[in-house]
Design an enzyme around this catalytic site. Sequence first.
Site, PDB file in Angstrom:
ATOM      1  CB  ILE A 145      -0.952   0.003   1.209  1.00 54.79           C
ATOM      2  CG1 ILE A 145      -1.845  -1.236   1.206  1.00 54.79           C
ATOM      3  CG2 ILE A 145      -1.816   1.269   1.198  1.00 54.79           C
ATOM      4  CD1 ILE A 145      -2.669  -1.405   2.473  1.00 54.79           C
ATOM      5  NE  ARG A 225      -4.105  -3.557  11.230  1.00 57.36           N
ATOM      6  CZ  ARG A 225      -4.177  -3.472   9.906  1.00 57.36           C
ATOM      7  NH1 ARG A 225      -4.645  -2.374   9.348  1.00 57.36           N
ATOM      8  NH2 ARG A 225      -3.784  -4.462   9.135  1.00 57.36           N
ATOM      9  CG  ASP A 249     -10.821   4.429   6.757  1.00 51.84           C
ATOM     10  OD1 ASP A 249     -12.003   4.781   6.596  1.00 51.84           O
ATOM     11  OD2 ASP A 249     -10.390   3.317   6.401  1.00 51.84           O
ATOM     12  CD  GLU A 254     -12.175   0.526  13.389  1.00 54.44           C
ATOM     13  OE1 GLU A 254     -12.773  -0.268  12.625  1.00 54.44           O
ATOM     14  OE2 GLU A 254     -11.089   1.037  13.092  1.00 54.44           O
ATOM     15  CG  HIS A 273     -11.899   0.083   9.150  1.00 52.22           C
ATOM     16  ND1 HIS A 273     -11.490  -0.593  10.271  1.00 52.22           N
ATOM     17  CD2 HIS A 273     -10.994  -0.248   8.181  1.00 52.22           C
ATOM     18  CE1 HIS A 273     -10.409  -1.311  10.003  1.00 52.22           C
ATOM     19  NE2 HIS A 273     -10.083  -1.118   8.734  1.00 52.22           N
TER      20      HIS A 273
END
Length: 312
Positions: A145, A225, A249, A254, A273
């Site tokens: 990424i 994370r 994000d 969560e 997310h």
Amino acid sequence: MILITIDELQGDIQQQIEDLTGLKTYIKDIDKHIPYEDIEILITFGLKEDWSKFEQMSSLKWIQVFQTGVEHVPFSSIEARGIPVTNVRNIYGTPISEYVMGIILYEIKHLNRFIKNKRLKRYDRTILTDEAGNKTIGIFGTGAIGKEVAKKAKAFHMNVLGFNSNGRDVSNFDQVFTWDQKETMLQQCDFIVLLLPLTDETVHFLNDSEFSLMKDNAYIINVGRGPLINEHALLRALENEKIKGAALDVFEEEPLSASSPLWEMDKLLLTPHLSGKTVYFYKRCMDIFTENFLLFQQGKRLSYLIDYVKGY
């Protein structure tokens, strides 16, 4: 038999899995009677999974995680039984790099200001916008990424800094730093992108001391994370104008609670997310699962294996 703990896979994708494997599938929260002792393959997100059933899966031979993060997987128990764990870490380069560049352009081009001015019917040309080409982006994590983010950042002529475990050179990065150079790198960045895995070393990777080092115009984008950032420290940094803003994000907890003070901070852009989950997400997951199932059938080493010790 296959146990699927992702409700969203029921229907067409569940049928694809059965057609590919020739195995009966069960959806954990849909099917009432699941023969756990006969489950050979587990397909899961790995997040907040009820791993208490793991010991009942005496026939389990492979765990496929349909995401990159595996920090919630109980590796000690899995390693003892020698069960391979694979993820889908190579599917996020395009969507997350597009998300990151979208956030950078949103910030540089003052789109939030223009959105507010539209509501106020205000035609204001007095404040000029900025350009990406004279900015430094620091990408913490130079894997698949990170490389895609760097590639797109270079297309906008940004100065691209990277951070990895050993400081090795990576294509499209102008300079790469490692742990003992963390502070030096943070001091140079206009945009800070977090893509690190979650380990004991990286929990609260950004805390009060790190925020104090940053430029006052620094903007943070966390697509790694949630616990990489101490959220209380982030709020203090924003309130005290130590940094300019942030886009999150991912979060320490969560889903993000409605009572979280993060919702009230104007300098924060929050997304649920979804930076890596586009309309192509499950197709890409299934491509990897298909590749691995064919290897699994042949008794060969699987792709995208997780290292039990490193946890990624």
